[in-house]
Write an enzyme that holds these catalytic residues in place. Sequence first.
Site, PDB file in Angstrom:
ATOM      1  N   GLU A  39       0.865  -1.194   0.000  1.00 24.71           N
ATOM      2  CA  GLU A  39       0.000   0.000   0.000  1.00 24.71           C
ATOM      3  C   GLU A  39       0.907   1.251   0.000  1.00 24.71           C
ATOM      4  OE1 GLU A  39      -2.072   0.076   3.724  1.00 24.71           O
ATOM      5  OE2 GLU A  39      -3.440   1.693   3.142  1.00 24.71           O
ATOM      6  N   LYS A 108      -9.321   2.040  -2.053  1.00 26.90           N
ATOM      7  CA  LYS A 108      -9.525   1.338  -0.774  1.00 26.90           C
ATOM      8  C   LYS A 108     -10.921   1.608  -0.202  1.00 26.90           C
ATOM      9  CE  LYS A 108      -7.064   0.689   3.660  1.00 26.90           C
ATOM     10  NZ  LYS A 108      -5.872   1.115   4.419  1.00 26.90           N
ATOM     11  N   CYS A 141      -4.920  -3.483   2.480  1.00 28.07           N
ATOM     12  CA  CYS A 141      -4.675  -3.532   3.923  1.00 28.07           C
ATOM     13  C   CYS A 141      -5.923  -3.804   4.762  1.00 28.07           C
ATOM     14  CB  CYS A 141      -3.942  -2.268   4.364  1.00 28.07           C
ATOM     15  SG  CYS A 141      -2.994  -2.571   5.891  1.00 28.07           S
TER      16      CYS A 141
HETATM   17  C1  ACM Z   1      -3.948  -0.078   7.137  1.00 28.01           C
HETATM   18  O1  ACM Z   1      -5.052  -0.253   6.595  1.00 28.01           O
HETATM   19  N1  ACM Z   1      -2.965   0.497   6.478  1.00 28.01           N
HETATM   20  C2  ACM Z   1      -3.703  -0.517   8.505  1.00 28.01           C
END
Ligand code: ACM
Length: 260
Positions: A39, A108, A141
Amino acid sequence: MFKIGLVQNNPKFLKAKENVAAVLELMDKLDADLWVLPELFNSGYNFKTKKEAARCAEPADGPLCRIFKAWTAARNCAVVAGFPEKAGSKLYNSALFVNGPKVRTYRKTHLFGNEKKFFTPGDTGFWVEPVKGVKVGVMICFDWFFPESCRTLALKGAQVVAHSANLVLPWGPEGMKIRSLENRVFSATCNRVGSERGLRYIGQSQVIAPNGGILVRLGDGDVRACVVETDPWTAKDKKVHPRNDLFKDRRTRHYELARA
Ligand code: ACM
């Protein structure tokens, strides 16, 4: 066989050019069909302000995309890489999927902690793209904490879930074993290492098989690339017993709270 590559990096905060060059140098030494990068691999993660988060942000069809288009076309492979995406006045915590000329963006869905101060929640939903005949889905993530993310990808046919991460909580690597097992998919979690302004990233990038087994797991401080061979056709078999197919056995009419 389908080769999955991971690059566990330790990006220098807001030094995008250096960070991109460093991962390409590691990737150039190995051969994979699908590369998964962390990420926000090019920018670092622990921003204080939206202005700071915007410093390395670029449109989905910007310079990073052009680099990966040329790189993947020359090597006949695909890349999934997390980056800060600029779209008008909005910033998204996104991942680029690049397979030669084919480009797609995943934004995301489940933002974590301070990300909510800078990034707009993703609006792309979860999608799947073919890479050499293998269906690849993308999540980022904290999405892992919501079983719906991986389940949606698996129901859309994903055989491999590319999971770009900057994991800071301790549960991700073990938790992803369950995501792979309950969906009978390969998962490739690529995390970073190091610390930024007191936030420590836990490394342990890994590839997990549909039976929950660890095919590779890096250390919590390694900066390196690795490649594992997988047989993604095994991810099409959702049976855990001759009488139990995990997808056919779903009782969706009893899941009505799922949309509440
Ligand atoms: C995250 O979602 N970077 C912990």
